[in-house]
Design an enzyme around this catalytic site. Structure first.
Site, mmCIF file in Angstrom:
data_model
loop_
_atom_site.group_PDB
_atom_site.id
_atom_site.type_symbol
_atom_site.label_atom_id
_atom_site.label_comp_id
_atom_site.label_asym_id
_atom_site.label_seq_id
_atom_site.Cartn_x
_atom_site.Cartn_y
_atom_site.Cartn_z
ATOM 1 C CB CYS A 1 -2.609 3.369 -6.052
ATOM 2 S SG CYS A 1 -4.004 2.572 -5.209
ATOM 3 C CB CYS B 1 -0.892 -0.011 1.247
ATOM 4 S SG CYS B 1 -1.925 1.449 1.386
HETATM 5 N N1 DGL Z 1 -3.784 0.337 -2.550
HETATM 6 C C1 DGL Z 1 -3.425 1.483 -1.798
HETATM 7 C C2 DGL Z 1 -2.147 2.135 -2.295
HETATM 8 O O1 DGL Z 1 -1.288 1.464 -2.833
HETATM 9 C C3 DGL Z 1 -4.438 2.500 -1.376
HETATM 10 C C4 DGL Z 1 -5.827 2.537 -1.864
HETATM 11 C C5 DGL Z 1 -6.705 3.312 -0.879
HETATM 12 O O2 DGL Z 1 -7.038 2.730 0.159
HETATM 13 O O3 DGL Z 1 -7.017 4.486 -1.148
HETATM 14 O O4 DGL Z 1 -1.931 3.298 -2.111
#
Ligand code: DGL
Length: 276
Positions: free
Chosen positions: A192, A76
């Protein structure tokens, strides 16, 4: 005979970390992979930094304890760019953090213009500023943080209908800046972990008009780093998927997703913490 697989826990706010799970499996590493999604707090892109900083160390500690992981992957960018040092200090196992792939993008661009798509939080972080000033000096970095793209990615993954204007707006946010860049953008960093699941939709936007850009996702690099840290050679085995943990409030969409991905069981993290 006991199972010699090394245990790895992959963490994300929602389903985005499954793009990293996909890469770990493709790398042929003999891993036992658990997944943990902070479904109660998804999307992190909407959360303020103080709240996330207060939540993440304790939550990561619980994830590592409950999964008995030998290594934690914070899949994340929104969490890693805020709290990677704090997370590392709060767990006793090595942590691989997924952060924007600015360095490889800067090495790959031929036009000297790259795009960075991430959550609004990641886009605005000083960590991201530092990555750019350290690794992309002389490269023009166009940044855009679409507020709704992570959720759209979960919907696409779950085969739900998504208004295509979400993808148009995401690409337009980069392309409107291109006019001032003096050259065409040829690489887009998907910063993301949800976004690799909508790469096709982004590539097919009217805004992009069929132009070819390289979309860069970090999954393969994370798999290599994980194998290196654990002393496991690529192709030396197969990964198994054990349990996917959630923090509650999750939708049927997420539960369906982790099941489709092949996790053997789905459990509540809080229930497992209480039972310990
Ligand atoms: N998948 C996450 C990232 O890599 C974040 C997505 C979210 O919760 O807004 O930043």
């Amino acid at each position: 005979m006991g199972d010699a697989r090394t245990r790895v826990a992959v963490f994300d706010s929602g389903a985005g970390g499954l793009s990293v799970v996909r890469a770990l499996r493709a790398a042929g590493l003999p891993l036992d992979i658990s997944y943990a999604a902070d479904t109660e707090w998804f999307p992190y892109g909407d959360r303020n930094d103080a709240d996330l900083l207060a939540r993440l160390p304790g939550l990561m500690g619980e994830v590592v304890r409950v999964t008995q992981a030998d290594l934690l992957i914070t899949a994340c960018n929104t969490a890693s760019t805020l709290a990677l040092d704090t997370i590392r200090a709060s767990v006793s196992v090595p942590v691989v953090g997924v952060v924007p792939a600015v360095k490889p993008a800067a090495a790959l661009t031929r036009t000297g213009v790259i795009g960075l798509l991430a959550t609004p939080r990641t886009i605005a972080r000083t960590y991201t500023d530092r990555l750019i000033s350290t690794h992309a000096a002389g490269v023009r970095v166009l940044r855009h943080g679409p507020p709704d793209l992570a959720l759209a990615a979960e919907q696409v993954l779950a085969r739900q209908t998504v208004d295509p204007s979400v993808f148009e707006r995401a690409m337009e946010g980069l392309l409107v800046q291109e006019a001032l860049a003096g050259a065409p953008m040829d690489v887009v960093v998907l910063a993301c972990t949800h976004y690799p699941f909508v790469q096709n939709e982004l590539a097919a936007t009217r805004a992009l008009g069929g132009r070819s850009v390289l979309f860069l996702e970090p999954g393969d690099a994370i798999a290599r780093r994980t194998g290196d840290l654990l002393g496991l050679a690529p192709g030396s085995g197969t990964a198994t998927l054990s349990t996917a943990f959630t923090t509650g409030g999750e939708t049927l969409r997420l539960l369906g997703l982790v099941r489709t991905f092949g996790f053997a069981a789905i459990a509540s993290l809080a229930d497992c913490v209480q039972r310990r």
